[in-house]
Scaffold this motif. Sequence first.
Motif, PDB file in Angstrom:
ATOM      1  N   SER A  25       0.830  -1.213   0.000  1.00 20.10           N
ATOM      2  CA  SER A  25       0.000   0.000   0.000  1.00 20.10           C
ATOM      3  C   SER A  25       0.858   1.254   0.000  1.00 20.10           C
ATOM      4  N   ARG A  26       1.970   1.192   0.731  1.00 20.51           N
ATOM      5  CA  ARG A  26       2.848   2.356   0.813  1.00 20.51           C
ATOM      6  C   ARG A  26       3.484   2.666  -0.538  1.00 20.51           C
ATOM      7  N   ILE A  27       3.728   1.646  -1.338  1.00 20.46           N
ATOM      8  CA  ILE A  27       4.268   1.874  -2.684  1.00 20.46           C
ATOM      9  C   ILE A  27       3.307   2.752  -3.486  1.00 20.46           C
ATOM     10  N   ASN A  28       2.011   2.541  -3.296  1.00 19.59           N
ATOM     11  CA  ASN A  28       1.036   3.389  -3.981  1.00 19.59           C
ATOM     12  C   ASN A  28       1.165   4.847  -3.546  1.00 19.59           C
ATOM     13  N   ASP A  29       1.474   5.064  -2.265  1.00 16.80           N
ATOM     14  CA  ASP A  29       1.699   6.433  -1.791  1.00 16.80           C
ATOM     15  C   ASP A  29       2.921   7.044  -2.473  1.00 16.80           C
ATOM     16  N   PHE A  30       3.985   6.245  -2.615  1.00 14.24           N
ATOM     17  CA  PHE A  30       5.177   6.744  -3.303  1.00 14.24           C
ATOM     18  C   PHE A  30       4.832   7.161  -4.729  1.00 14.24           C
ATOM     19  N   MET A  31       4.022   6.328  -5.389  1.00 13.53           N
ATOM     20  CA  MET A  31       3.642   6.652  -6.774  1.00 13.53           C
ATOM     21  C   MET A  31       2.833   7.941  -6.828  1.00 13.53           C
ATOM     22  N   LYS A  32       1.961   8.114  -5.841  1.00 11.37           N
ATOM     23  CA  LYS A  32       1.132   9.323  -5.788  1.00 11.37           C
ATOM     24  C   LYS A  32       1.997  10.571  -5.629  1.00 11.37           C
ATOM     25  N   TYR A  33       3.009  10.494  -4.743  1.00  7.93           N
ATOM     26  CA  TYR A  33       3.910  11.624  -4.529  1.00  7.93           C
ATOM     27  C   TYR A  33       4.646  12.001  -5.810  1.00  7.93           C
ATOM     28  N   GLN A  34       4.858  11.025  -6.687  1.00 10.39           N
ATOM     29  CA  GLN A  34       5.564  11.267  -7.944  1.00 10.39           C
ATOM     30  C   GLN A  34       4.614  11.632  -9.078  1.00 10.39           C
ATOM     31  N   GLY A  35       3.340  11.816  -8.730  1.00 11.57           N
ATOM     32  CA  GLY A  35       2.356  12.194  -9.740  1.00 11.57           C
ATOM     33  C   GLY A  35       1.952  11.056 -10.656  1.00 11.57           C
ATOM     34  N   LYS A  36       2.104   9.816 -10.151  1.00 16.20           N
ATOM     35  CA  LYS A  36       1.781   8.644 -10.961  1.00 16.20           C
ATOM     36  C   LYS A  36       0.579   7.910 -10.358  1.00 16.20           C
ATOM     37  N   PRO A  37      -0.134   7.128 -11.159  1.00 13.85           N
ATOM     38  CA  PRO A  37      -1.284   6.378 -10.638  1.00 13.85           C
ATOM     39  C   PRO A  37      -0.832   5.244  -9.731  1.00 13.85           C
ATOM     40  N   PRO A  38      -1.693   4.752  -8.852  1.00 10.35           N
ATOM     41  CA  PRO A  38      -1.335   3.616  -7.990  1.00 10.35           C
ATOM     42  C   PRO A  38      -0.995   2.392  -8.826  1.00 10.35           C
ATOM     43  N   PHE A  39      -0.068   1.594  -8.314  1.00  8.72           N
ATOM     44  CA  PHE A  39       0.387   0.428  -9.073  1.00  8.72           C
ATOM     45  C   PHE A  39      -0.236  -0.874  -8.561  1.00  8.72           C
ATOM     46  N   TYR A  40      -0.555  -0.924  -7.266  1.00  7.26           N
ATOM     47  CA  TYR A  40      -1.082  -2.143  -6.668  1.00  7.26           C
ATOM     48  C   TYR A  40      -2.507  -1.947  -6.149  1.00  7.26           C
ATOM     49  N   GLU A  41      -3.337  -2.940  -6.372  1.00  7.97           N
ATOM     50  CA  GLU A  41      -4.614  -3.061  -5.671  1.00  7.97           C
ATOM     51  C   GLU A  41      -4.436  -4.192  -4.670  1.00  7.97           C
ATOM     52  N   VAL A  42      -4.438  -3.868  -3.388  1.00  6.51           N
ATOM     53  CA  VAL A  42      -4.058  -4.823  -2.352  1.00  6.51           C
ATOM     54  C   VAL A  42      -5.291  -5.286  -1.591  1.00  6.51           C
ATOM     55  N   GLU A  43      -5.484  -6.606  -1.548  1.00  6.78           N
ATOM     56  CA  GLU A  43      -6.633  -7.160  -0.821  1.00  6.78           C
ATOM     57  C   GLU A  43      -6.210  -8.404  -0.049  1.00  6.78           C
ATOM     58  N   ILE A  44      -6.853  -8.590   1.084  1.00  4.61           N
ATOM     59  CA  ILE A  44      -6.685  -9.831   1.848  1.00  4.61           C
ATOM     60  C   ILE A  44      -7.770 -10.785   1.369  1.00  4.61           C
ATOM     61  N   VAL A  45      -7.346 -11.918   0.853  1.00  6.99           N
ATOM     62  CA  VAL A  45      -8.255 -12.842   0.177  1.00  6.99           C
ATOM     63  C   VAL A  45      -8.201 -14.196   0.867  1.00  6.99           C
ATOM     64  N   GLY A  46      -9.329 -14.619   1.431  1.00  2.00           N
ATOM     65  CA  GLY A  46      -9.325 -15.847   2.209  1.00  2.00           C
ATOM     66  C   GLY A  46     -10.412 -16.828   1.835  1.00  2.00           C
ATOM     67  N   ILE A  47     -10.477 -17.914   2.588  1.00  8.59           N
ATOM     68  CA  ILE A  47     -11.512 -18.919   2.388  1.00  8.59           C
ATOM     69  C   ILE A  47     -12.853 -18.398   2.896  1.00  8.59           C
ATOM     70  N   ASP A  48     -12.808 -17.762   4.068  1.00 15.07           N
ATOM     71  CA  ASP A  48     -14.005 -17.228   4.703  1.00 15.07           C
ATOM     72  C   ASP A  48     -13.842 -15.726   4.923  1.00 15.07           C
ATOM     73  N   LYS A  49     -14.890 -15.081   5.363  1.00 22.11           N
ATOM     74  CA  LYS A  49     -14.842 -13.637   5.603  1.00 22.11           C
ATOM     75  C   LYS A  49     -14.043 -13.305   6.860  1.00 22.11           C
ATOM     76  N   LYS A  50     -13.864 -14.288   7.721  1.00 20.96           N
ATOM     77  CA  LYS A  50     -13.084 -14.064   8.940  1.00 20.96           C
ATOM     78  C   LYS A  50     -12.245 -15.304   9.230  1.00 20.96           C
ATOM     79  N   THR A  51     -10.965 -15.092   9.564  1.00 18.22           N
ATOM     80  CA  THR A  51     -10.044 -16.201   9.793  1.00 18.22           C
ATOM     81  C   THR A  51      -9.356 -16.039  11.140  1.00 18.22           C
ATOM     82  N   LYS A  52      -9.221 -17.163  11.858  1.00 19.72           N
ATOM     83  CA  LYS A  52      -8.500 -17.152  13.130  1.00 19.72           C
ATOM     84  C   LYS A  52      -7.002 -17.294  12.879  1.00 19.72           C
TER      85      LYS A  52
END
Length: 322
Positions: A25-52
């Motif tokens: 996510s922070r890499i996207n901030d770096f890109m923003k500071y340089q006037g560039k679009p975000p490079f990563y779409e970051v998601e937590i992807v699991g089997i269920d909506k909640k994981t122990k």
Amino acid sequence: MKHVSILPLYEATLSSIDSSHQLFSRINDFMKYQGKPPFYEVEIVGIDKKTKLNNGLYHIHTDKTIQQIIKTDVIVIPLLCGDFRKAIIKNKKYTEWVIEQYDNHAEIVCLCVGSFFLASTGLLKNKNCAVHWAVKNEFTAMFPDINITDNTIITDENGIYTSGGGFSYLNLLLYIFEKHLGREISILASKMFEIDIERKSQNPFVIFMGQKQHGDEVVLQAQEFIEKNPADTFNVDDICNRFSIGRRTFERRFKKNTNNSIVEYIQRVKVEAAKKQLETGRKTINEIIYDIGYNDIDAFRKVFKKFTDLSPIDYRKKFAVQ
């Protein structure tokens, strides 16, 4: 834009999931500071909506389930803890999806001992893999068809990246940023998060533990004899004579069962004994070298550096108890 799927595997550490999410996510901030679009779409992807995690100590909420992700570009497999065999069983539901995504050209970024799960998918078969030195023997026993590299902390092979050694996965993430966006961004991330970008090997941190889960009683006796007598001077013929066995046959058996030649095993045990004295003792380096049965100081220095990437004096500076 690359879609990044961070998997909240059962038995994963919260720190490796959260830090991966933060860095991408922070890499996207770096890109923003340089006037560039975000490079990563970051998601937590699991089997269920909640994981122990950590036996229920933490709960993590996922952004999406794997059923909702038709295609991803990067899969992050976090660091595991606890019983690796149990973790593999608990995470079996991820296996088919990970294989499908890899076959569809997704890159796999595997953090440290997350490699136990990745290996269970079959995707590492006959490939190189970096693992933490402390689990090398266990990993080899479980996955003998995978080539462990213990002279580097990062492997890069056919879109699969692995790392060995605890928090060295941070170096792997820097490596990924450099591959995707160039050296400048990787250096910026290194500076912002104060990660040593030049760290390439886990050799300075290794504590040698001989492979003993092999069932060859004579080899085991030889290992124990070598380990109990680190200061003694003996060679391969001395070991073979002690156990009344032919040299050629025994060398072959020893190498097969321990992944070290007899000479290498003797050297590793002596280096380990020297390391302990360098860490806690006040003897000079030459005195320590003589104590562990070496008469040739230069020869030992070469052996020591071979296994630690450091000279004895640099090792003492790095690890000595003050």
